[in-house]
Scaffold this motif. Sequence first.
Motif, mmCIF file in Angstrom:
data_model
loop_
_atom_site.group_PDB
_atom_site.id
_atom_site.type_symbol
_atom_site.label_atom_id
_atom_site.label_comp_id
_atom_site.label_asym_id
_atom_site.label_seq_id
_atom_site.Cartn_x
_atom_site.Cartn_y
_atom_site.Cartn_z
ATOM 1 N N LEU A 90 -5.031 14.734 -34.700
ATOM 2 C CA LEU A 90 -4.869 16.188 -34.848
ATOM 3 C C LEU A 90 -3.385 16.560 -34.809
ATOM 4 C CD1 LEU A 90 -6.161 19.054 -34.919
ATOM 5 C CD2 LEU A 90 -6.105 19.013 -32.427
ATOM 6 N N LEU A 91 -2.659 15.956 -33.860
ATOM 7 C CA LEU A 91 -1.218 16.238 -33.741
ATOM 8 C C LEU A 91 -0.496 15.857 -35.036
ATOM 9 C CD1 LEU A 91 -0.482 14.885 -30.130
ATOM 10 C CD2 LEU A 91 -0.635 17.267 -30.826
ATOM 11 N N LEU A 92 -0.887 14.717 -35.615
ATOM 12 C CA LEU A 92 -0.239 14.256 -36.847
ATOM 13 C C LEU A 92 -0.513 15.232 -37.989
ATOM 14 C CD1 LEU A 92 1.419 12.108 -38.288
ATOM 15 C CD2 LEU A 92 -0.655 10.784 -38.643
ATOM 16 N N TRP A 93 -1.730 15.748 -38.057
ATOM 17 C CA TRP A 93 -2.047 16.722 -39.106
ATOM 18 C C TRP A 93 -1.248 18.004 -38.918
ATOM 19 C CZ3 TRP A 93 -4.351 16.326 -43.682
ATOM 20 C CH2 TRP A 93 -5.127 15.190 -43.940
ATOM 21 N N ILE A 94 -1.108 18.448 -37.671
ATOM 22 C CA ILE A 94 -0.323 19.677 -37.417
ATOM 23 C C ILE A 94 1.138 19.459 -37.828
ATOM 24 C CG2 ILE A 94 0.552 21.229 -35.608
ATOM 25 C CD1 ILE A 94 -2.080 20.710 -34.073
ATOM 26 N N ALA A 95 1.693 18.306 -37.413
ATOM 27 C CA ALA A 95 3.095 18.005 -37.758
ATOM 28 C C ALA A 95 3.259 17.895 -39.274
ATOM 29 C CB ALA A 95 3.523 16.703 -37.076
ATOM 30 N N SER A 96 2.266 17.297 -39.939
ATOM 31 C CA SER A 96 2.341 17.142 -41.398
ATOM 32 C C SER A 96 2.297 18.505 -42.074
ATOM 33 C CB SER A 96 1.177 16.282 -41.899
ATOM 34 O OG SER A 96 1.212 15.019 -41.301
ATOM 35 N N VAL A 147 7.903 22.488 -34.625
ATOM 36 C CA VAL A 147 6.487 22.090 -34.582
ATOM 37 C C VAL A 147 6.340 20.636 -35.040
ATOM 38 C CG1 VAL A 147 4.201 22.524 -35.590
ATOM 39 C CG2 VAL A 147 5.642 24.445 -34.909
ATOM 40 N N MET A 148 7.026 20.298 -36.144
ATOM 41 C CA MET A 148 6.898 18.933 -36.668
ATOM 42 C C MET A 148 7.352 17.891 -35.633
ATOM 43 S SD MET A 148 8.803 16.919 -39.706
ATOM 44 C CE MET A 148 9.852 16.106 -38.509
ATOM 45 N N VAL A 149 8.494 18.150 -35.010
ATOM 46 C CA VAL A 149 9.028 17.179 -34.050
ATOM 47 C C VAL A 149 8.170 17.153 -32.779
ATOM 48 C CG1 VAL A 149 11.014 16.551 -32.627
ATOM 49 C CG2 VAL A 149 11.377 17.389 -34.937
ATOM 50 N N ALA A 150 7.852 18.344 -32.253
ATOM 51 C CA ALA A 150 7.105 18.402 -30.989
ATOM 52 C C ALA A 150 5.723 17.773 -31.125
ATOM 53 C CB ALA A 150 6.997 19.853 -30.513
ATOM 54 N N ALA A 176 6.841 24.250 -27.899
ATOM 55 C CA ALA A 176 7.471 22.975 -27.525
ATOM 56 C C ALA A 176 6.694 22.297 -26.397
ATOM 57 C CB ALA A 176 8.927 23.209 -27.112
ATOM 58 N N PHE A 177 6.230 23.112 -25.431
ATOM 59 C CA PHE A 177 5.482 22.531 -24.297
ATOM 60 C C PHE A 177 4.139 21.961 -24.748
ATOM 61 C CE2 PHE A 177 8.364 24.772 -21.335
ATOM 62 C CZ PHE A 177 8.596 23.724 -20.477
ATOM 63 N N VAL A 178 3.470 22.682 -25.649
ATOM 64 C CA VAL A 178 2.182 22.177 -26.150
ATOM 65 C C VAL A 178 2.413 20.829 -26.837
ATOM 66 C CG1 VAL A 178 0.266 22.609 -27.744
ATOM 67 C CG2 VAL A 178 1.197 24.487 -26.394
ATOM 68 N N GLY A 179 3.471 20.782 -27.667
ATOM 69 C CA GLY A 179 3.797 19.518 -28.349
ATOM 70 C C GLY A 179 4.118 18.424 -27.351
ATOM 71 N N LEU A 180 4.893 18.785 -26.314
ATOM 72 C CA LEU A 180 5.272 17.780 -25.306
ATOM 73 C C LEU A 180 4.058 17.262 -24.538
ATOM 74 C CD1 LEU A 180 8.670 18.995 -23.864
ATOM 75 C CD2 LEU A 180 8.172 16.764 -24.844
ATOM 76 N N ALA A 181 3.058 18.155 -24.362
ATOM 77 C CA ALA A 181 1.811 17.693 -23.721
ATOM 78 C C ALA A 181 1.220 16.563 -24.577
ATOM 79 C CB ALA A 181 0.828 18.846 -23.579
ATOM 80 N N GLY A 182 1.294 16.745 -25.896
ATOM 81 C CA GLY A 182 0.809 15.703 -26.802
ATOM 82 C C GLY A 182 1.642 14.433 -26.686
ATOM 83 N N VAL A 183 2.948 14.594 -26.493
ATOM 84 C CA VAL A 183 3.825 13.423 -26.347
ATOM 85 C C VAL A 183 3.451 12.663 -25.071
ATOM 86 C CG1 VAL A 183 6.204 12.615 -26.140
ATOM 87 C CG2 VAL A 183 5.695 14.592 -27.567
ATOM 88 N N LEU A 184 3.226 13.432 -23.995
ATOM 89 C CA LEU A 184 2.821 12.799 -22.729
ATOM 90 C C LEU A 184 1.483 12.070 -22.898
ATOM 91 C CD1 LEU A 184 3.863 15.499 -20.122
ATOM 92 C CD2 LEU A 184 4.648 13.136 -20.177
ATOM 93 N N TRP A 185 0.578 12.716 -23.630
ATOM 94 C CA TRP A 185 -0.717 12.089 -23.912
ATOM 95 C C TRP A 185 -0.505 10.776 -24.683
ATOM 96 C CZ3 TRP A 185 -5.259 11.460 -22.301
ATOM 97 C CH2 TRP A 185 -6.311 11.046 -23.128
ATOM 98 N N GLY A 186 0.408 10.831 -25.656
ATOM 99 C CA GLY A 186 0.725 9.619 -26.430
ATOM 100 C C GLY A 186 1.252 8.519 -25.530
ATOM 101 N N ALA A 187 2.126 8.911 -24.568
ATOM 102 C CA ALA A 187 2.686 7.915 -23.643
ATOM 103 C C ALA A 187 1.587 7.321 -22.768
ATOM 104 C CB ALA A 187 3.765 8.565 -22.779
ATOM 105 N N VAL A 188 0.646 8.197 -22.321
ATOM 106 C CA VAL A 188 -0.480 7.702 -21.502
ATOM 107 C C VAL A 188 -1.317 6.705 -22.304
ATOM 108 C CG1 VAL A 188 -2.658 8.395 -20.405
ATOM 109 C CG2 VAL A 188 -0.597 9.740 -20.031
#
Lengths: 161, 432
Positions: free
Chosen positions: A12-18, A55-58, A135-147
């Motif tokens: 989902l994150l990839l589709w949003i960034a795309s 949005v794309m980066v986050a 940015a925070f919503v995106g970062l939540a996704g980044v943290l999820w990715g790290a997990v």
Amino acid sequence: MTPQPRSRIATLLLWIASAALVIMMLVVVGDVLLRAVFNTPMQGAYDLVSIMLLVMVAFGIGPVMVKRAEILIDLIDGMVGPKAVRMLGAIASVLSFVVILFISWSMISPAQDAWRWGGYSLELGVPQWALWVLAFVGLAGVLWGAVLQVIGYARGQEGQE
Amino acid sequence: MSGFALGLSGIGLMFVLLFLRQPVWLSLAIVGILGNIIHNSLNTAQYVAGTVFFDTASNYNLSVIPLFVLMGEVASGSRMSAELFSAARVIVSGLRGGLAVASLAASGAFGAICGSSVATAASMTRIAMPEMRKAGYDDGYASGSIAAGGSLGILIPPSIILVIYGSIAEQSVAKLFAASMFPGIVLMLIYIAVALWIARRSNMVPPEASASLLDRILALRHAWQFALLFVVTIGGIYTGIFSPNEAASVGAFGAIVLGFLRRSLNVAGVVKAVQASVIVSCALFMIVLGATLFSQFIVQTRLPDTLLALAQGADLSPALVMGLIILIYVVMGCFLEGIGMVLITVPVFLPVVVGYGFDPILFGVLVAVLVELGLITPPVGMNLFIIRAQVPDMPMIQLYRGILPFLIAPIILIVLIFAFPQLTLWLPAVLY
């Protein structure tokens, strides 16, 4: 075919960034066309591009982490065994989580400042705090990715998906 | 601990982390954050880390990166590189080593619409390697010419490396693109000269049939879409019609439209190209993020100023200082990935170089050439691994042997850049 992240959230994150990247491209093309044909620039193009880039980066970094597509130097792979390589990968994923957590924690104070004292984007007048929320919503996704990276290593999944 | 010693220790720690397989962005970020905490305080480190993500991710000027990446991905996915190679092989047919020359020329041309050397080397390996093998070319020679050609994408505009250099060195991307055009063309010509020289002096290449003049002229029509994209994007930047960001957007959009018109692209292809662009661009943004934290720390330690003062105190000549810096880049290029190398080194070396009176635009082009050299230098040349991944039956040592003669070309170019600075500085001076 580009491998898809295993996690639905990462997909989902990839589709949003795309979508953000495509919008960014279309906004600039639209601005150029309007200027060329009607001599009228598109109002808010600068803001829209900056916001879509955010949005794309986050939202795009999470999928990068899930796919383990970060750039690294694998010189050591030929010198140590696969077990050591996997362990180094696991260390990297834990450290990534810690660093992203530190960055997220550090962002709370400037985000609160944006909420308290306002501030708006130059052309569209979008409140700065709303962008910080994005940015925070995106970062939540980044943290999820790290997990997911940590879990992947714990389960012994090798390399990039 | 003095700032200078702390800065050097930080750089040392970063290399250790890189060697221990930690991602480039992470190594840079850890050193940046820890260094800032030790040198200043937790509050300062927090202040820097708290704004860097937002500032980097919403920096309008950096939007040019994903847009040029997208243009390259679309061009790769819509067989544009294959058509360029087909056209080039007919045009140069009859030359001994013609397929290698065609591969180099097509790579140079493809580099003009695709800022990524990885994409150029990957697509050219798929297209040219089977043809060269079929024609009886030596594997080492064939792969060497493809690896060398692939690296041209970094120097010939648009170049992602130059965009990133422009952002950290605060230099105009349009000027950098103008400055790198002639060096890029000269490097391609030197590579071609090397390929022809090897073909003449060895038995690695069989003779080839020659096409008629009419066939050569007709072959040019295959390259029209490339010419159109190049004229619109880079021509648009040079003539001042477009900013780099606008050129990248129009180029990416134009590549998609051309792909649909030529029926070499469908919706699934566009989705694949967009998603690949997001992944590549975000991996780059992560490095930019880490490098910003790292360079903030390096600036705080005053390491570049101290290095400059030391060099001036030791009465080192500008040529010697530049020679040392080039040597460091060459050694680092053997082991480090290109963009990471630029982001690590430029904050340290640029103030020194400018302090010695060198032009920052010229230094940017030089850095791009050195990164190119790093891409094809054993043991860790990225392009070599890309080729090896696609031709797994070829021994790595044969690839290393094949690339060695081509390494002379960037070295000759570096000499030319310093012997004739106008090679780099003339076009930006005329245009801007």
